[in-house]
Design a protein around this motif. Structure first.
Motif, PDB file in Angstrom:
ATOM      1  N   ARG A  40      61.757  20.743  17.155  1.00 30.18           N
ATOM      2  CA  ARG A  40      63.012  21.623  16.795  1.00 30.18           C
ATOM      3  C   ARG A  40      64.036  20.929  15.708  1.00 30.18           C
ATOM      4  NH1 ARG A  40      62.244  23.069  22.489  1.00 30.18           N
ATOM      5  NH2 ARG A  40      61.985  25.515  22.442  1.00 30.18           N
ATOM      6  N   ALA A  70      62.773  21.567  12.542  1.00 33.89           N
ATOM      7  CA  ALA A  70      63.056  22.895  12.094  1.00 33.89           C
ATOM      8  C   ALA A  70      64.255  23.031  11.407  1.00 33.89           C
ATOM      9  CB  ALA A  70      62.702  23.898  13.007  1.00 33.89           C
ATOM     10  N   GLU A 117      60.244  30.030  13.023  1.00 35.04           N
ATOM     11  CA  GLU A 117      61.581  30.553  13.156  1.00 35.04           C
ATOM     12  C   GLU A 117      61.897  31.526  12.054  1.00 35.04           C
ATOM     13  OE1 GLU A 117      64.159  29.079  14.682  1.00 35.04           O
ATOM     14  OE2 GLU A 117      63.357  26.996  15.363  1.00 35.04           O
ATOM     15  N   MET A 119      69.413  30.067  12.992  1.00 32.77           N
ATOM     16  CA  MET A 119      67.810  30.174  13.173  1.00 32.77           C
ATOM     17  C   MET A 119      67.559  30.948  14.572  1.00 32.77           C
ATOM     18  SD  MET A 119      65.699  27.365  11.107  1.00 32.77           S
ATOM     19  CE  MET A 119      66.385  26.051  12.377  1.00 32.77           C
ATOM     20  N   SER A 120      66.451  31.721  14.781  1.00 36.78           N
ATOM     21  CA  SER A 120      66.131  31.995  15.983  1.00 36.78           C
ATOM     22  C   SER A 120      64.580  31.647  16.049  1.00 36.78           C
ATOM     23  CB  SER A 120      66.097  33.507  16.220  1.00 36.78           C
ATOM     24  OG  SER A 120      67.483  34.022  16.323  1.00 36.78           O
ATOM     25  N   GLU A 121      64.285  31.188  17.277  1.00 36.85           N
ATOM     26  CA  GLU A 121      62.963  30.718  17.622  1.00 36.85           C
ATOM     27  C   GLU A 121      62.215  32.087  17.537  1.00 36.85           C
ATOM     28  OE1 GLU A 121      62.345  28.009  20.695  1.00 36.85           O
ATOM     29  OE2 GLU A 121      63.674  26.643  19.571  1.00 36.85           O
ATOM     30  N   CYS A 122      60.770  32.212  16.872  1.00 36.09           N
ATOM     31  CA  CYS A 122      59.956  33.341  16.771  1.00 36.09           C
ATOM     32  C   CYS A 122      58.862  32.998  17.782  1.00 36.09           C
ATOM     33  CB  CYS A 122      59.627  33.666  15.657  1.00 36.09           C
ATOM     34  SG  CYS A 122      60.990  34.263  14.389  1.00 36.09           S
TER      35      CYS A 122
END
Length: 186
Positions: free
Chosen positions: A103, A106, A140, A148-151
């Protein structure tokens, strides 16, 4: 967007070409006690298995590169570890490290970007990306505000089930990137 996601109708059955690449990705040995460059070779088996096959069949100008300058959205002197361009536009990028918190790694996806570059000047509304820490991978979605959003969940490529998940995600990355790009250019 429905029509844009229907790649099979456009390119035909690519399974005979894709199947051996998928099998290779599922069988390749993962090792965390190698250099970062060797770990990049491992992730490339997945990336090129899917993106490389799509590159052969899609009627788009696709360019894949590593550690290359990309100046439309990336700060000068910063280079994504992996990038995929469609018709000259950045649609997918990655940051890779040998170890660490995936994370935190990222966060480099956004840290290396020109602020506000996503969704501006004809660029896509969001950018897809991934980060690796050894055998762990996280996908992401990067928005114009730099958030950002985790995908995905954090995938561990030492597990076969997570390798299958990675392959499915990569197929969908290609589909989404192509659909967004095509929708933007209509």
């Amino acid at each position: 967007l429905e029509d844009m996601f229907d790649i099979v109708e456009k390119v035909g059955n690519i399974c005979p070409k894709l199947t051996p690449r998928v099998e290779t990705a599922l069988q390749v040995k993962v090792s965390n006690d190698v250099t970062e460059s060797m770990q990049q070779c491992f992730i490339d088996v997945f990336l090129m298995g899917i993106v490389g096959t799509a590159q052969e069949y899609l009627e788009m100008d696709t360019k894949i590169n590593r550690n290359a300058n990309e100046l439309s959205m990336t700060k000068s002197k910063c280079r994504p570890d992996y990038l995929l361009m469609l018709n000259g536009q950045l649609v997918f990028k990655g940051e890779e490290k040998k170890a660490g918190d995936v994370r935190n790694i990222a966060l480099e996806l956004v840290d290396k970007m020109i602020p506000g570059s996503v969704g501006k000047d004809g660029k896509l509304e969001y950018l897809l990306g991934y980060a690796t820490a050894g055998s762990r991978v996280l996908f992401e979605c990067i928005y114009g505000d730099g958030k950002m959003s985790e995908c995905s969940d954090i995938l561990n490529l030492e597990r076969v089930a997570d390798r299958v998940s990675l392959l499915v995600i990569m197929i969908n990355v290609v589909r989404v990137a192509c659909a967004l790009h095509n929708a933007k250019n209509q």
